[in-house]
Design a protein around this motif. Sequence first.
Motif, PDB file in Angstrom:
ATOM      1  N   ASN A  59       0.838  -1.197   0.000  1.00  0.00           N
ATOM      2  CA  ASN A  59       0.000   0.000   0.000  1.00  0.00           C
ATOM      3  C   ASN A  59       0.876   1.250   0.000  1.00  0.00           C
ATOM      4  O   ASN A  59       2.020   1.237   0.475  1.00  0.00           O
ATOM      5  CB  ASN A  59      -0.892   0.021   1.238  1.00  0.00           C
ATOM      6  N   VAL A  60       0.332   2.337  -0.524  1.00  0.00           N
ATOM      7  CA  VAL A  60       0.965   3.651  -0.422  1.00  0.00           C
ATOM      8  C   VAL A  60       0.174   4.439   0.618  1.00  0.00           C
ATOM      9  O   VAL A  60      -1.003   4.749   0.413  1.00  0.00           O
ATOM     10  CB  VAL A  60       0.970   4.385  -1.776  1.00  0.00           C
ATOM     11  N   VAL A  61       0.816   4.729   1.739  1.00  0.00           N
ATOM     12  CA  VAL A  61       0.150   5.384   2.871  1.00  0.00           C
ATOM     13  C   VAL A  61       0.914   6.678   3.140  1.00  0.00           C
ATOM     14  O   VAL A  61       2.013   6.650   3.705  1.00  0.00           O
ATOM     15  CB  VAL A  61       0.141   4.477   4.112  1.00  0.00           C
ATOM     16  N   CYS A  62       0.353   7.782   2.728  1.00  0.00           N
ATOM     17  CA  CYS A  62       1.142   9.011   2.774  1.00  0.00           C
ATOM     18  C   CYS A  62       0.295  10.226   3.146  1.00  0.00           C
ATOM     19  O   CYS A  62      -0.920  10.266   2.922  1.00  0.00           O
ATOM     20  CB  CYS A  62       1.822   9.256   1.434  1.00  0.00           C
ATOM     21  N   MET A  63       0.948  11.187   3.774  1.00  0.00           N
ATOM     22  CA  MET A  63       0.379  12.495   4.087  1.00  0.00           C
ATOM     23  C   MET A  63      -0.910  12.413   4.893  1.00  0.00           C
ATOM     24  O   MET A  63      -1.810  13.232   4.728  1.00  0.00           O
ATOM     25  CB  MET A  63       0.180  13.314   2.804  1.00  0.00           C
TER      26      MET A  63
END
Length: 606
Positions: free
Chosen positions: A464-468
């Motif tokens: 997963n991309v988990v950002c900001m």
Amino acid sequence: MKQWVKILLACLLVIVVIAGVGFYMLKYHRQTVKTMAKQLLDEVPAENASKATNPPEEIRASSAQALIEAWDGSFDDAANADPDSPFEVLGLDTVRLQDRFALPDLARMEEGERASLVESTQVLKRMKALGVDPESLQTPEVEWKRIHAYVTGFLRDNVLQKPRAETFDGDSVSALNRFLAGLNGEQALVVVDSPELAMDETLSLPSGAFVNAAGTRLVPGDENLLRAVLLDGVQDCGLSGLVIEGGCDYGIYIKNSGRFAICDNDISGARYKGIVMMGSGDRFEINDNYVHENNNGGIFLNGGMSFGVLDGNRVIDNSGARNLTAGIVLCSMEIEDIDTAYNEFKDVRLFDITESPNHMVLYGNTVARNHSSGIYSDAGYLNYVVNNDVVKNEKEGMCFDYGSFGNFISRNNVQSNGGRNRMSDDDLKADFVLELGRLADGSSPAKLPGISLDNTAYNTLYANVVCMNYGSGIKAVRSAYRNLLLCNQVSDNNLGASEAFHFFGIELSADMNADEQVVGLNFTPCYENIVARNVVSGGHYAGVFLGKDSYINDFFDNLFMGCTNWSMESISGKFNSSVNNMSNVSSRGISLTSAMLAVPVAGRAD
């Protein structure tokens, strides 16, 4: 012309032809029901009709356990599987996760500790009561692709293709209901050839009928309806292309129904929720709907439904700040009144919960700017949440809570969630954080993570991309057991840091403070989780945080860069393994590179 130029041009022509054919096949596979309707109207003789045999008891008898027991693990044997599915099962998908990533066993404690600390917890007892073998969770990529192909293929063959087509050109819902009743249960496609229909009563879909509204708008009357559309104990039916703009408590309401497709509808302005499914049902699609600006949630599924696909929906700007008013909810509350989505939430032991959404695929949905969480799972199990965009929701991007286990969460974009920017005092009081006050911008300082786990086990968070996000990137609040966090990109979270709070990239917390007395939750540290091959970068207070008494969690092959204070921080005081992690920042309470007994950090409380 030189020979090599001719060869090059010929190759380019072949590539163009192949690309064109591929585009056509994908377009054909994903064609809208409107196109299918036109084909049927032009080509199908009216006399080719058949009866639908579908009393509600057959739906219940054919659903849930029978399908689960028949699900034997062979992709090729899945009846009606869509041969044109864009999701190919790759060779790598068939390799067990444990072998693919050289993982240690998830159950790593000594037998006595395992029995007292992990096996005794409610979520592990629930998993055992439901008969789920942990080994069956080792190839999740195969499972979600099989389910998607099976459900979409089954519905294509049994619901979307009808032997008879009719046109309706009336001006009211009551007239359409009479028209549908006149079909007498025959399998038919009904194309609505009217720009508007007076919403003078609830549209009741019968078994066997697929209604293609083709953009028809329902015009609300003076009286607010309980439901704009109702599916009640039906199957082999569906609805597409309808525009609902208020005038009702619920947009589309489904009770004990299966083998249906709800697709390409536009639902807004409902007093409560856009789409509700209650009770049992299997083999269904809720796809490509625009569910927006409803007043108490977006899509809400409560009960023991299984083998469903939610694909390509846009669930945006829906109000309601409680957990069960999230953009998409998979819920396990006991249903005393099936005609409302607001049954009493009872405090029961997790292992007594047997009716939960399971074997569901949530793929390619956009869940954004909702007043609560993006996706909320209340005890859902064996569900697959893949490739969704979950952005700018006020609470968690995704929350897996209250006995959720065996879920696969992969390749999602989870961004800019958890700000709690638009919460009223009542909202914050319901979440037990009102007493923490507000920041200068009016938001709560108690920010929330991109992905949250609480009283869960055996979930896999992969790639997963988990950002900001405003809180931590991924947070296990407490009581998280044997979860896998693999190959995630966790970057630039902790946006809501303040004098009161700071947040982490990945957090295995141990929040032992009960907001209220409950029997349905355990309050323990996190045990036997594996955190491996993640890249954590940006201004987190620490890349990883371990709460008090966290025990036998493994961290290896992770990269932590750019953290403001520590690469890894632990106040556990108990053994956790840390091997071959790398960072440009030092650690505290736990080593980056070797297993050790972590020493509590003075002055810190979890």
